[in-house]
Structures are given as structure tokens and as C-alpha cells.
Design a protein around this motif. Sequence first.
Motif, PDB file in Angstrom:
ATOM      1  N   UNK A 126      -8.182  13.548   4.989  1.00  0.00           N
ATOM      2  CA  UNK A 126      -9.187  13.020   4.409  1.00  0.00           C
ATOM      3  C   UNK A 126      -8.872  11.255   3.572  1.00  0.00           C
ATOM      4  N   UNK A 127      -7.394  10.716   4.053  1.00  0.00           N
ATOM      5  CA  UNK A 127      -6.974   9.459   3.193  1.00  0.00           C
ATOM      6  C   UNK A 127      -5.688   9.349   3.845  1.00  0.00           C
ATOM      7  N   UNK A 142      -1.898  -5.659   9.962  1.00  0.00           N
ATOM      8  CA  UNK A 142      -2.771  -4.853  10.568  1.00  0.00           C
ATOM      9  C   UNK A 142      -3.386  -3.628   9.711  1.00  0.00           C
ATOM     10  N   UNK A 143      -2.516  -3.980   9.062  1.00  0.00           N
ATOM     11  CA  UNK A 143      -3.275  -2.636   7.532  1.00  0.00           C
ATOM     12  C   UNK A 143      -4.713  -3.031   7.155  1.00  0.00           C
ATOM     13  N   UNK A 144      -4.595  -3.911   7.625  1.00  0.00           N
ATOM     14  CA  UNK A 144      -6.340  -4.724   7.238  1.00  0.00           C
ATOM     15  C   UNK A 144      -7.331  -4.989   8.535  1.00  0.00           C
ATOM     16  N   UNK A 145      -6.916  -5.092   9.388  1.00  0.00           N
ATOM     17  CA  UNK A 145      -7.724  -5.322  10.488  1.00  0.00           C
ATOM     18  C   UNK A 145      -7.786  -3.975  10.570  1.00  0.00           C
ATOM     19  N   UNK A 151      -4.660  -1.319  -2.639  1.00  0.00           N
ATOM     20  CA  UNK A 151      -3.910  -0.770  -3.660  1.00  0.00           C
ATOM     21  C   UNK A 151      -4.145  -0.920  -5.185  1.00  0.00           C
ATOM     22  N   UNK A 152      -2.583  -1.365  -4.676  1.00  0.00           N
ATOM     23  CA  UNK A 152      -1.983  -1.907  -5.438  1.00  0.00           C
ATOM     24  C   UNK A 152      -0.556  -2.629  -5.080  1.00  0.00           C
ATOM     25  N   UNK A 172      -5.135   1.826   1.752  1.00  0.00           N
ATOM     26  CA  UNK A 172      -5.724   3.225   1.824  1.00  0.00           C
ATOM     27  C   UNK A 172      -6.972   2.755   2.511  1.00  0.00           C
ATOM     28  N   UNK A 173      -6.848   4.178   3.582  1.00  0.00           N
ATOM     29  CA  UNK A 173      -8.489   4.439   3.842  1.00  0.00           C
ATOM     30  C   UNK A 173      -8.833   5.995   4.044  1.00  0.00           C
ATOM     31  N   UNK A 174     -10.202   5.676   3.619  1.00  0.00           N
ATOM     32  CA  UNK A 174     -10.455   7.412   3.538  1.00  0.00           C
ATOM     33  C   UNK A 174     -11.344   7.712   4.633  1.00  0.00           C
TER      34      UNK A 174
END
Length: 181
Positions: A126-127, A142-145, A151-152, A172-174
Motif C-alpha cells: 500500500x505504501x 531517483x526518488x523524485x523520478x 515527507x520529512x 514515500x509513494x502509495x
Amino acid sequence: MIYMGTPRLRLRDWMETDLEPFRRLNADVEVMRYFPSVLSSEGTDVFYEAILSEFQECGYGFYAVEVKESNEFIGFIGFHRATFPSDFTPCIEIGWRLKKEAWGKGYATEGARACLKYGFSDLGFQDVYSFTAEVNQPSQNVMIKIGMSFVKRFNHPRVMDQSPLKPHVLYQINRQAAGGE
């Protein structure tokens, strides 16, 4: 077993023949610059066994990555169950570590996107979270792409207080944001 493929990569089970190049990867000062230290051969062996154990316990883990064209092992991309003390753990982390000859080719992004798709559709996540030292801009890129959102900031509890690697960022991504149901 091959878990997933991309146009250029295979994400698969680990093989004994991966161990020596994995030791070299973890001993490379440039590859490990955003970690507290390089890993010795023995440290890599312990990490390797932990990866295999996580696959047995959870059904997922850090997948060995090879380039389809050459069948060359270049590192890992995949999931880990993060359990260090924090307000967002336990959680599913997505992470990657590739040898420097594989940098700048989009492999981490390509493989991580495939992992997220697999994690949400086949594993039922889910997350998914990712975190790194605040100074590690390449991993944050990479996280952004791959569609993750900041988140923080937090101080990693397993990094020494005086280390410049203590300040971390959390992304994070859900399932919904990733285009799942």
C-alpha cells in the motif's frame, strides 16, 4: 527466478557467482560514500545472507540486477523491511546500489519503477518509503523520478551523532499515487 524485467535489465534471484562482484561493490569507497563505511568481504557475506533470509521470510527483498545485453551483475534494486526505531517504521523501503560503471545510465530509475509496479500489483504493498542521507542528491533524484514525494527530514538512529550522514530525508509513494487501484 526472474521477478521482473525492463527493456535493459533483469531483476532476479541471487546466485553464488554474484557474491564476488557484490563484495567489490560494497568495498568501493565511491559507491559507499553515503554510508557510514565500506563493507568488508565478511560484512558483505552477512548482508548477502540477510538478503536471502528476507526473501524466505517476506517473499521479497533486494533483487540482483543484471544488464540483459551482457548478463553482467551490476548491483541490487528492490525492497527491504525497515525496522529501526522511528515513527514511520516498520515499513517497506525501496533501495538500490549499483556499481559506479552503471551510474548515469538510468538503471536505478528504470529498475525502481519496475519494482514499484511489481510491489503494488503483485506483492500488494500500500505504501513504499525510501530514505537516504540528506547529502545524497543522486538517490533523492531517483526518488523524485519514480514519483515519490518528500515527507520529512529525520536523524537516522543508527548513524553516529557526529556523522555528516546522520541527517536523512524520507520519501514515500502509495498505491494510488503510483497508478494502482
